[in-house]
Enzyme design. Structure first.
Site, PDB file in Angstrom:
ATOM      1  N   TYR A  33      -2.066   0.545  10.744  1.00 61.56           N
ATOM      2  CA  TYR A  33      -2.081   0.059   9.363  1.00 61.56           C
ATOM      3  C   TYR A  33      -0.798   0.432   8.634  1.00 61.56           C
ATOM      4  O   TYR A  33      -0.205  -0.403   7.927  1.00 61.56           O
ATOM      5  CB  TYR A  33      -3.295   0.632   8.633  1.00 61.56           C
ATOM      6  CG  TYR A  33      -3.456   0.133   7.220  1.00 61.56           C
ATOM      7  CD1 TYR A  33      -3.612  -1.231   6.955  1.00 61.56           C
ATOM      8  CD2 TYR A  33      -3.462   1.016   6.140  1.00 61.56           C
ATOM      9  CE1 TYR A  33      -3.764  -1.699   5.650  1.00 61.56           C
ATOM     10  CE2 TYR A  33      -3.620   0.565   4.837  1.00 61.56           C
ATOM     11  CZ  TYR A  33      -3.763  -0.793   4.598  1.00 61.56           C
ATOM     12  OH  TYR A  33      -3.918  -1.250   3.316  1.00 61.56           O
ATOM     13  N   SER A  62       0.852  -1.187   0.000  1.00 63.60           N
ATOM     14  CA  SER A  62       0.000   0.000   0.000  1.00 63.60           C
ATOM     15  C   SER A  62       0.884   1.230   0.000  1.00 63.60           C
ATOM     16  O   SER A  62       2.040   1.189   0.443  1.00 63.60           O
ATOM     17  CB  SER A  62      -0.887   0.004   1.248  1.00 63.60           C
ATOM     18  OG  SER A  62      -1.593   1.227   1.372  1.00 63.60           O
TER      19      SER A  62
END
Length: 250
Positions: free
Chosen positions: A149, A136
């Protein structure tokens, strides 16, 4: 379109029950791969496998026994897409839910490690294996409320780099595809605990965020390069997104 180089080759996609995983399974099947669809939700992956003439294997990547069963079902693996993952919550670090952080690390990082470790013999057996880890842009930028995250996705990036060093000289390529803002049915909804209004607000006013199919197309491209070509990392964002904190909204 498929060609002779992909016919009868096997690809394993984790987290294949929805979103990027399901789209990737379809994209690889369209390239001629026999796709093993792995996820916890059996009904969904069975329907997907029937659609693409693939194989469904129920698998929880946080469970070692479940991962071992997946590996037993795949004696030879040409492409492994470590896609399963996700985010939970938007707590500040000083208000962190440590169990939520632990869960994110388990599914995004340790799950990837479990699956890769278990399938390495099958990747070696192929003689020309490819591992694509779905990271990501959160593995490149920090942002408020994203500590758990972003920490996990930074770890995905480093694990990918470490694998590339450790497997150098073996017939296995290691890649990371790192998407930015992707609008899927579940990612934001899960992150906000099912609060659809907050989930929809993430994409409000954004002209064309990425779709799962855009990321799947990138993954399939990475996985089908000639065997001497390794795409170390590919960062893919919508045009509207310049950075985590800068997204053009109308």
């Amino acid at each position: 379109m498929s060609d002779d180089s992909t016919q009868s080759r096997t690809a394993v996609v984790t987290g294949a029950s929805s979103g990027i995983g399901a789209a990737t399974a379809r994209a690889l099947a369209a390239q001629g791969f026999r796709v093993v669809c792995a996820a916890r939700r059996t009904e969904r992956i069975e329907a997907l496998a029937a659609e693409i003439s693939g194989v469904a294997v129920t698998c929880d990547i946080t469970d070692a026994g479940s991962v071992a069963a997946l590996a037993a079902a795949v004696p030879t693996c040409d492409v492994l897409v470590n896609n399963a993952g996700g985010a939970v919550g938007v707590d500040r670090v000083d208000q962190a839910d440590v169990e939520a952080w632990r869960h994110m690390y388990d599914i995004n990082v340790l799950g990837l490690v479990r699956v890769t470790k278990a399938l390495l013999p099958a990747l070696r057996a192929s003689g020309d294996g490819v591992v694509v880890n779905v990271g990501s842009t959160a593995g490149r930028w920090a942002y408020e409320g994203g500590g758990g995250y972003t920490a996990a996705k930074h770890a995905v990036k480093v694990v990918t780099q470490t694998l590339r060093l450790e497997l150098n000289g073996e017939p296995i390529r290691i890649s990371e595809v790192a998407p930015g803002m992707v609008r899927t049915d579940e990612f934001a909804l899960v992150r906000f605990g099912g609060d659809r209004e907050r989930a929809e607000a993430v994409y409000a006013g954004v002209d064309q965020p990425l779709l799962a199919e855009d990321v799947a197309d990138a993954i399939a491209w990475v996985a089908t390069r000639p065997s001497h070509v390794d795409i170390d990392e590919l960062v893919i964002k919508p045009r509207a997104q310049a950075a985590a904190h800068k997204v053009h909204r109308t």
